[in-house]
Scaffold this motif. Structure first.
Motif, PDB file in Angstrom:
ATOM      1  N   GLU A  43     -46.333 -19.486 -60.279  1.00 35.99           N
ATOM      2  CA  GLU A  43     -46.010 -20.753 -59.616  1.00 35.99           C
ATOM      3  C   GLU A  43     -47.283 -21.542 -59.302  1.00 35.99           C
ATOM      4  OE1 GLU A  43     -43.493 -23.622 -58.590  1.00 35.99           O
ATOM      5  OE2 GLU A  43     -42.837 -21.669 -59.334  1.00 35.99           O
ATOM      6  N   LEU A  44     -48.322 -20.857 -58.850  1.00 29.75           N
ATOM      7  CA  LEU A  44     -49.587 -21.536 -58.563  1.00 29.75           C
ATOM      8  C   LEU A  44     -50.198 -22.139 -59.822  1.00 29.75           C
ATOM      9  CD1 LEU A  44     -51.270 -19.128 -55.994  1.00 29.75           C
ATOM     10  CD2 LEU A  44     -50.285 -21.386 -55.541  1.00 29.75           C
ATOM     11  N   LEU A  45     -49.916 -21.534 -60.961  1.00 28.63           N
ATOM     12  CA  LEU A  45     -50.423 -22.070 -62.232  1.00 28.63           C
ATOM     13  C   LEU A  45     -49.572 -23.231 -62.744  1.00 28.63           C
ATOM     14  CD1 LEU A  45     -51.461 -18.820 -64.129  1.00 28.63           C
ATOM     15  CD2 LEU A  45     -52.963 -20.644 -63.307  1.00 28.63           C
ATOM     16  N   ASN A  91     -51.265 -24.382 -38.011  1.00 30.06           N
ATOM     17  CA  ASN A  91     -51.813 -25.710 -38.271  1.00 30.06           C
ATOM     18  C   ASN A  91     -50.660 -26.638 -38.660  1.00 30.06           C
ATOM     19  OD1 ASN A  91     -52.961 -27.995 -39.787  1.00 30.06           O
ATOM     20  ND2 ASN A  91     -54.882 -26.877 -39.592  1.00 30.06           N
ATOM     21  N   PRO A  92     -50.599 -27.839 -38.081  1.00 32.82           N
ATOM     22  CA  PRO A  92     -49.496 -28.758 -38.389  1.00 32.82           C
ATOM     23  C   PRO A  92     -49.325 -29.049 -39.884  1.00 32.82           C
ATOM     24  CG  PRO A  92     -50.804 -29.609 -36.565  1.00 32.82           C
ATOM     25  CD  PRO A  92     -51.514 -28.391 -37.074  1.00 32.82           C
ATOM     26  N   ILE A  93     -50.388 -28.937 -40.648  1.00 29.95           N
ATOM     27  CA  ILE A  93     -50.292 -29.164 -42.093  1.00 29.95           C
ATOM     28  C   ILE A  93     -49.269 -28.222 -42.718  1.00 29.95           C
ATOM     29  CG2 ILE A  93     -51.544 -28.875 -44.285  1.00 29.95           C
ATOM     30  CD1 ILE A  93     -54.064 -29.861 -42.816  1.00 29.95           C
ATOM     31  N   PHE A  94     -49.257 -26.974 -42.257  1.00 32.39           N
ATOM     32  CA  PHE A  94     -48.421 -25.944 -42.873  1.00 32.39           C
ATOM     33  C   PHE A  94     -47.018 -25.862 -42.277  1.00 32.39           C
ATOM     34  CE2 PHE A  94     -52.864 -24.388 -43.224  1.00 32.39           C
ATOM     35  CZ  PHE A  94     -52.992 -24.560 -44.596  1.00 32.39           C
ATOM     36  N   ALA A  95     -46.797 -26.453 -41.112  1.00 36.62           N
ATOM     37  CA  ALA A  95     -45.480 -26.462 -40.456  1.00 36.62           C
ATOM     38  C   ALA A  95     -44.902 -25.055 -40.319  1.00 36.62           C
ATOM     39  CB  ALA A  95     -44.513 -27.368 -41.214  1.00 36.62           C
ATOM     40  N   GLY A  96     -45.764 -24.099 -39.929  1.00 36.41           N
ATOM     41  CA  GLY A  96     -45.307 -22.732 -39.696  1.00 36.41           C
ATOM     42  C   GLY A  96     -45.206 -21.868 -40.942  1.00 36.41           C
ATOM     43  N   ARG A  97     -45.377 -22.475 -42.094  1.00 34.56           N
ATOM     44  CA  ARG A  97     -45.318 -21.703 -43.343  1.00 34.56           C
ATOM     45  C   ARG A  97     -46.660 -21.048 -43.621  1.00 34.56           C
ATOM     46  NH1 ARG A  97     -43.515 -26.290 -47.399  1.00 34.56           N
ATOM     47  NH2 ARG A  97     -45.044 -27.347 -46.110  1.00 34.56           N
ATOM     48  N   THR A  98     -46.668 -20.200 -44.616  1.00 33.76           N
ATOM     49  CA  THR A  98     -47.930 -19.635 -45.065  1.00 33.76           C
ATOM     50  C   THR A  98     -48.628 -20.668 -45.950  1.00 33.76           C
ATOM     51  OG1 THR A  98     -47.034 -18.684 -47.102  1.00 33.76           O
ATOM     52  CG2 THR A  98     -46.917 -17.310 -45.101  1.00 33.76           C
ATOM     53  N   PRO A  99     -49.946 -20.618 -46.028  1.00 32.67           N
ATOM     54  CA  PRO A  99     -50.633 -21.517 -46.959  1.00 32.67           C
ATOM     55  C   PRO A  99     -50.149 -21.333 -48.398  1.00 32.67           C
ATOM     56  CG  PRO A  99     -52.184 -20.649 -45.381  1.00 32.67           C
ATOM     57  CD  PRO A  99     -50.893 -19.910 -45.168  1.00 32.67           C
ATOM     58  N   LEU A 100     -49.801 -20.111 -48.768  1.00 30.73           N
ATOM     59  CA  LEU A 100     -49.286 -19.856 -50.117  1.00 30.73           C
ATOM     60  C   LEU A 100     -47.991 -20.620 -50.347  1.00 30.73           C
ATOM     61  CD1 LEU A 100     -49.340 -18.372 -52.835  1.00 30.73           C
ATOM     62  CD2 LEU A 100     -48.203 -16.444 -51.691  1.00 30.73           C
ATOM     63  N   PHE A 147     -46.942 -23.249 -48.767  1.00 29.73           N
ATOM     64  CA  PHE A 147     -47.290 -24.668 -48.750  1.00 29.73           C
ATOM     65  C   PHE A 147     -47.808 -25.114 -50.115  1.00 29.73           C
ATOM     66  CE2 PHE A 147     -50.680 -27.875 -48.016  1.00 29.73           C
ATOM     67  CZ  PHE A 147     -49.902 -28.918 -47.527  1.00 29.73           C
ATOM     68  N   MET A 148     -48.704 -24.319 -50.710  1.00 33.58           N
ATOM     69  CA  MET A 148     -49.281 -24.684 -52.005  1.00 33.58           C
ATOM     70  C   MET A 148     -48.252 -24.581 -53.123  1.00 33.58           C
ATOM     71  SD  MET A 148     -53.209 -23.264 -51.877  1.00 33.58           S
ATOM     72  CE  MET A 148     -52.828 -21.581 -51.430  1.00 33.58           C
ATOM     73  N   GLN A 149     -47.373 -23.618 -53.045  1.00 30.09           N
ATOM     74  CA  GLN A 149     -46.336 -23.499 -54.070  1.00 30.09           C
ATOM     75  C   GLN A 149     -45.377 -24.683 -54.011  1.00 30.09           C
ATOM     76  OE1 GLN A 149     -45.036 -19.548 -52.924  1.00 30.09           O
ATOM     77  NE2 GLN A 149     -45.716 -18.745 -54.893  1.00 30.09           N
ATOM     78  N   ALA A 150     -45.020 -25.093 -52.813  1.00 29.94           N
ATOM     79  CA  ALA A 150     -44.086 -26.208 -52.659  1.00 29.94           C
ATOM     80  C   ALA A 150     -44.728 -27.544 -53.007  1.00 29.94           C
ATOM     81  CB  ALA A 150     -43.547 -26.244 -51.226  1.00 29.94           C
ATOM     82  N   GLY A 151     -46.014 -27.707 -52.668  1.00 23.48           N
ATOM     83  CA  GLY A 151     -46.674 -28.999 -52.836  1.00 23.48           C
ATOM     84  C   GLY A 151     -47.520 -29.143 -54.082  1.00 23.48           C
ATOM     85  N   GLY A 152     -47.717 -28.059 -54.812  1.00 19.32           N
ATOM     86  CA  GLY A 152     -48.462 -28.119 -56.060  1.00 19.32           C
ATOM     87  C   GLY A 152     -49.912 -28.528 -55.893  1.00 19.32           C
ATOM     88  N   LEU A 153     -50.374 -29.291 -56.848  1.00 16.75           N
ATOM     89  CA  LEU A 153     -51.780 -29.675 -56.928  1.00 16.75           C
ATOM     90  C   LEU A 153     -52.270 -30.402 -55.678  1.00 16.75           C
ATOM     91  CD1 LEU A 153     -54.074 -29.427 -58.963  1.00 16.75           C
ATOM     92  CD2 LEU A 153     -53.357 -31.581 -59.940  1.00 16.75           C
ATOM     93  N   LEU A 154     -51.471 -31.313 -55.143  1.00 18.53           N
ATOM     94  CA  LEU A 154     -51.898 -32.053 -53.947  1.00 18.53           C
ATOM     95  C   LEU A 154     -52.002 -31.151 -52.726  1.00 18.53           C
ATOM     96  CD1 LEU A 154     -49.971 -35.412 -54.389  1.00 18.53           C
ATOM     97  CD2 LEU A 154     -52.388 -34.944 -54.802  1.00 18.53           C
ATOM     98  N   ALA A 155     -51.127 -30.173 -52.630  1.00 17.36           N
ATOM     99  CA  ALA A 155     -51.201 -29.231 -51.509  1.00 17.36           C
ATOM    100  C   ALA A 155     -52.439 -28.350 -51.635  1.00 17.36           C
ATOM    101  CB  ALA A 155     -49.934 -28.376 -51.458  1.00 17.36           C
ATOM    102  N   MET A 156     -52.770 -27.945 -52.864  1.00 20.38           N
ATOM    103  CA  MET A 156     -53.988 -27.148 -53.076  1.00 20.38           C
ATOM    104  C   MET A 156     -55.218 -27.962 -52.673  1.00 20.38           C
ATOM    105  SD  MET A 156     -53.208 -25.414 -56.730  1.00 20.38           S
ATOM    106  CE  MET A 156     -51.638 -24.621 -57.031  1.00 20.38           C
ATOM    107  N   GLN A 157     -55.213 -29.236 -53.022  1.00 24.58           N
ATOM    108  CA  GLN A 157     -56.316 -30.117 -52.653  1.00 24.58           C
ATOM    109  C   GLN A 157     -56.419 -30.228 -51.132  1.00 24.58           C
ATOM    110  OE1 GLN A 157     -55.786 -34.351 -53.421  1.00 24.58           O
ATOM    111  NE2 GLN A 157     -57.915 -34.471 -54.118  1.00 24.58           N
TER     112      GLN A 157
END
Length: 145
Positions: free
Chosen positions: A53-55, A111-120, A122-132
């Motif tokens: 998914e990260l790829l 952190n409010p960016i993640f809204a209680g989720r894990t960073p992983l 967050f990045m899976q849901a948001g893709g490239l922009l979330a990784m950035q």
């Protein structure tokens, strides 16, 4: 009398940007990018589904083929994704000890960016922009913000 403002002399030379639209550059970077990504995935303890998914939603067959034989030319999107992830990995290891650095992406985050989720997640849901976003957050923390 005209006073023109100029930047003072400096020893700083900006790095030359890599042209990822150039197939030659992508050929040069792809193998090491994939090798680094698979080491990162192992260090973070990612499930294969999470790594795929990260790829960018890579199929199972392609993922295992890439893992077995990383000699290929990646698209700009995939090299960019891997670049962000490797930057995140590096920042985490600068900020935290190895154990926490490798667990951080799988831990719930307040952190409010993640809204209680894990960073992983967050990045899976948001893709490239979330990784950035994660990369910028960690770079800011490294800079003392």
């Amino acid at each position: 009398m005209s006073l023109a403002y100029a930047y003072p002399k400096s020893r700083f030379e900006p790095a030359t940007l890599v042209d990822l639209t150039s197939k030659t550059e992508r050929e040069r970077l792809s193998r090491s990018a994939l090798t680094g990504f698979f080491r990162l995935a192992a260090a973070w303890g990612l499930r294969d589904d999470d790594a795929r998914e990260l790829l960018g939603g890579l199929s199972s067959s392609s993922f295992y083929d890439w893992k077995k034989n990383p000699d290929r030319v990646l698209e700009v999107d995939r090299i960019t994704r891997i670049s962000y992830l490797l930057g995140i990995y590096k920042s985490l290891h600068i900020l935290y000890g190895d154990k926490l650095a490798d667990e951080w992406v799988r831990l719930p985050n307040t952190n409010p960016i993640f809204a209680g989720r894990t960073p992983l997640a967050f990045m899976q849901a948001g893709g490239l922009l979330a990784m950035q976003t994660v990369r910028k957050l960690l770079d800011a923390r490294r800079g003392g913000l």
